[in-house]
Write a protein that holds these residues in place. Structure first.
Motif, PDB file in Angstrom:
ATOM      1  N   LEU A  32      38.207  39.538  36.528  1.00  0.00           N
ATOM      2  CA  LEU A  32      38.332  40.638  37.485  1.00  0.00           C
ATOM      3  C   LEU A  32      38.432  41.971  36.746  1.00  0.00           C
ATOM      4  O   LEU A  32      37.899  42.991  37.210  1.00  0.00           O
ATOM      5  CB  LEU A  32      39.555  40.427  38.375  1.00  0.00           C
TER       6      LEU A  32
ATOM      7  N   ARG B 184      40.090  27.773  37.678  1.00  0.00           N
ATOM      8  CA  ARG B 184      40.146  28.651  38.838  1.00  0.00           C
ATOM      9  C   ARG B 184      40.238  30.097  38.401  1.00  0.00           C
ATOM     10  O   ARG B 184      40.973  30.432  37.483  1.00  0.00           O
ATOM     11  CB  ARG B 184      41.359  28.324  39.712  1.00  0.00           C
TER      12      ARG B 184
ATOM     13  N   THR C  14      40.674  32.415  46.322  1.00  0.00           N
ATOM     14  CA  THR C  14      40.041  31.829  45.145  1.00  0.00           C
ATOM     15  C   THR C  14      38.612  32.334  45.046  1.00  0.00           C
ATOM     16  O   THR C  14      37.815  32.176  45.978  1.00  0.00           O
ATOM     17  CB  THR C  14      40.051  30.299  45.231  1.00  0.00           C
ATOM     18  N   TRP C  15      38.300  32.941  43.948  1.00  0.00           N
ATOM     19  CA  TRP C  15      36.974  33.515  43.729  1.00  0.00           C
ATOM     20  C   TRP C  15      36.031  32.457  43.155  1.00  0.00           C
ATOM     21  O   TRP C  15      34.928  32.245  43.644  1.00  0.00           O
ATOM     22  CB  TRP C  15      37.116  34.728  42.799  1.00  0.00           C
ATOM     23  N   ILE C  16      36.467  31.763  42.100  1.00  0.00           N
ATOM     24  CA  ILE C  16      35.662  30.730  41.450  1.00  0.00           C
ATOM     25  C   ILE C  16      36.524  29.485  41.294  1.00  0.00           C
ATOM     26  O   ILE C  16      37.661  29.577  40.818  1.00  0.00           O
ATOM     27  CB  ILE C  16      35.153  31.196  40.063  1.00  0.00           C
TER      28      ILE C  16
ATOM     29  N   GLY D 249      40.980  33.660  40.425  1.00  0.00           N
ATOM     30  CA  GLY D 249      41.365  34.211  41.716  1.00  0.00           C
ATOM     31  C   GLY D 249      41.114  35.694  41.807  1.00  0.00           C
ATOM     32  O   GLY D 249      41.091  36.405  40.793  1.00  0.00           O
ATOM     33  N   ALA D 250      40.909  36.156  43.020  1.00  0.00           N
ATOM     34  CA  ALA D 250      40.884  37.594  43.280  1.00  0.00           C
ATOM     35  C   ALA D 250      42.337  38.030  43.428  1.00  0.00           C
ATOM     36  O   ALA D 250      42.858  38.185  44.536  1.00  0.00           O
ATOM     37  CB  ALA D 250      40.081  37.894  44.529  1.00  0.00           C
TER      38      ALA D 250
END
Length: 620
Positions: free
Chosen positions: A137, A73, A65-67, A75-76
């Protein structure tokens, strides 16, 4: 397990090795690391697609989870589907060939290691862009390729023209990126998510006006990255970078990022309706405008640069006409024949000691035969001559344009004629007649000619070897214009052939015609030769007023007048107070005694006033 993260990670490793240690490594090791990283990425793409076929549904890999903010949310996460598969093949396949070509082209450059580090860095960000499973991303990759492009355009930083071109590309792209970032914010507000799957599934239930706003903001970003009107001006100047950079970034991959992004967000554009029309109009006008400018350019790389802008316009025309698969198909074939044209131009420049002006070339057909025939194949492909690759993709786009708006079809045909004319004008001026330059031109080494031959073969056979529309038939909404029309195919091919014949007539049979036409057209020719003075208009209307406003209002008024005034005024006040106290602290005993007496008197007066006030006496 495919491990999608390995695809961009391999070029990233190449960047880190050459970026950190390249200056201490032999050139052979530097090029081996860079080429090996790109080639291994290509091989891993092949393995991944083999394992995941037929890719009827997206394959998603979630890493971390990036943010996280409440239920929101980001995600990367990487994902691959059929559209991603096509982009991965183009980026890693064509990219590897250009890496190999670069080993010969840049062999004598002092920045050899830095060049390959930047090239691998670009590959990393471009692969991140197409593998991203959410808009944020994707935006990271989007900004990353902008950075890599800036570094590669201004690679020869000792040239002012190169640094100016790099700055121009960076600044103009920021305009488009601002629109893209606003679109991302609006997507978050509207959908509560940035994941492609979540957004696209919910798009049909949202208000058309909101979807139109999102689509138009995405289009602003695409116009910047893919050099469409009015933000195309950076790409012709980007030819200041090394020629392999022009082939990889400004023909085959980075400039197609806008096309990919619109295709990726096709659901939003389809449900918007109005935005698709805008995409088609921008595309057809860009295609025609850039083709007209290309007619009068004499720098071989500038000719192909305006050709790139024009062909990107064709892709936008296909997307805007609802034929998304046709636009992506042209993206693929364009990667083949335009990379061939740019690398062929690089071979010419390499053979002629850096000369790019076609008026000073000529007669290279016998001296560089491999380069000549490769450019002829690519020229036939971009002209839409069957069975070369460009014929298949252009035909799909023109058919869609005819169904969408007949006037766009007519403009598209005229653009195809102009394209064939100016590309073969460049070929004839460069390879026919007598050599006008200095030195002894020679064919490029095998490291340069081998990638040229492979790309020329793909320019010839790519159209029928890779049936992109069929592969994407279940991915995009089926266009009403899908299919083939024999009569329209004949018309499209004939228009390209007429353009080639006109170039032969003007520059081989009757070479005096172009000069006579230029004299007779007078101001019109001057206007086209000077690219309609668009750069000069932008400079006068935007750049200079911004600079003047910055210098007079911000620099003199706000910075020096207000901020410096506050800071300086505060300093002067403190200094004045300090001067007063300095006089008090003179070190003279008599002065100190005087101040003690005065202070005592002052204290006695205050005490007296206080006593009188306490006793009720009124002082008048």
């Amino acid at each position: 397990m495919p491990y999608l993260w390995l695809i961009p990670a391999l070029p990233l490793c190449g960047f880190l090795i050459n970026g950190l240690f390249g200056r201490k490594l032999p050139k052979m090791v530097v090029s081996t690391v860079a080429i090996g990283a790109s080639m291994l990425s290509f091989l891993w793409v092949l393995y991944t697609l083999k394992v995941l076929q037929p890719l009827d549904t997206p394959h998603v890999e979630r890493y971390f989870t990036w943010i996280q903010s409440g239920e929101f949310r980001v995600g990367a996460d990487f994902a691959v589907d059929r559209l991603t598969a096509i982009m991965l093949m183009v980026i890693t396949g064509v990219g590897t060939l250009i890496h190999i070509y670069s080993a010969g082209y840049m062999d004598h450059d002092s920045g050899f290691a830095r060049y390959f580090a930047y090239l691998n860095l670009f590959m990393f960000f471009m692969l991140t862009l197409v593998l991203a499973s959410n808009f944020l991303l994707l935006f990271v990759g989007w900004e990353g390729v902008g950075l890599a492009s800036y570094l590669l355009i201004g690679f020869w930083f000792d040239r002012k023209s190169a640094t100016n071109a790099g700055n121009k590309a960076f600044i103009v792209n920021r305009i488009g990126d601002f629109g893209f970032s606003l679109a991302i914010f609006l997507i978050v507000v509207t959908f509560g998510s940035l994941d492609f799957g979540t957004v696209f599934e919910a798009a049909a239930g949202k208000q058309q006006g909101v979807l139109t706003a999102i689509a138009l903001l995405l289009l602003v970003g695409a116009c910047g990255k893919s050099a469409q009107l009015p933000l195309y001006v950076w790409l012709p100047d980007a030819m200041e970078g090394p020629t392999p950079v022009s082939a990889l970034i400004h023909a085959a991959t980075m400039v197609t990022a806008g096309v990919y992004m619109i295709a990726r967000a096709s659901v939003i554009f389809v449900h918007s309706g109005t935005a698709l029309d805008v995409v088609a109009i921008v595309g057809v006008l860009t295609a025609a405008f850039a083709a007209i400018i290309g007619l009068a350019q004499n720098d071989i790389k500038k000719v192909f640069a305006y050709s790139t802008v024009s062909q990107l316009g064709y892709m936008f025309l296909g997307l805007g006409s609802g034929a998304f698969s046709a636009g992506v198909f042209h993206l693929v074939t364009h990667a083949f024949f335009k990379a061939t044209l740019f690398l062929g131009a690089g071979s010419v420049i390499h053979a002629c000691a850096g000369e790019q002006d076609m008026r000073k070339l000529g007669g290279l057909r016998s001296k560089t035969p491999i380069t000549f025939w490769c450019l002829v194949v690519a020229g036939l492909a971009i002209s839409g001559i069957p069975p070369f690759s460009g014929f298949y993709s252009k035909d799909e786009i023109l058919l869609a344009a005819l169904h969408h708006a007949p006037w766009m079809y007519v403009v598209g045909l005229l653009t195809a004629l102009l394209t064939a004319f100016y590309v073969f004008r460049a070929i004839i001026l460069t390879f026919f007649g007598t050599y006008k330059g200095e030195g002894h031109p020679h064919e490029a080494p095998l490291s340069m000619t081998l990638p040229l031959i492979v790309l020329a073969f793909l320019s010839f056979a790519g159209g029928f070897l890779f049936d992109v529309p069929r592969y994407l038939s279940q991915f995009f909404p089926v266009s009403d214009a899908s299919g083939q029309n024999a009569l329209l195919q004949i018309v499209a091919a004939s228009v390209g052939a007429i353009g080639i014949l006109l170039a032969v007539a003007f520059y081989l049979v009757r070479p005096g015609i172009p000069e006579a036409l230029a004299r007779n057209l007078g101001g019109t020719y001057t206007l086209v030769y000077n690219k309609f003075f668009v750069d000069e208009i932008y400079d006068a209307a935007i750049v200079q007023p911004t600079l003047v406003g910055s210098r007079t209002v911000l620099l003199k008024g706000v910075d020096r007048g207000l901020l410096d005034g506050i800071v300086s005024g505060t300093g002067e006040t403190v200094r004045g107070a300090g001067e007063v106290f300095r006089q008090i602290q003179s070190g003279n005993i008599r002065s100190y005694a005087t101040w003690v007496v005065l202070g005592s008197v002052f204290v006695l007066i205050l005490v007296g006033i206080g006593v009188l006030a306490a006793s009720g006496v009124v002082i008048r």
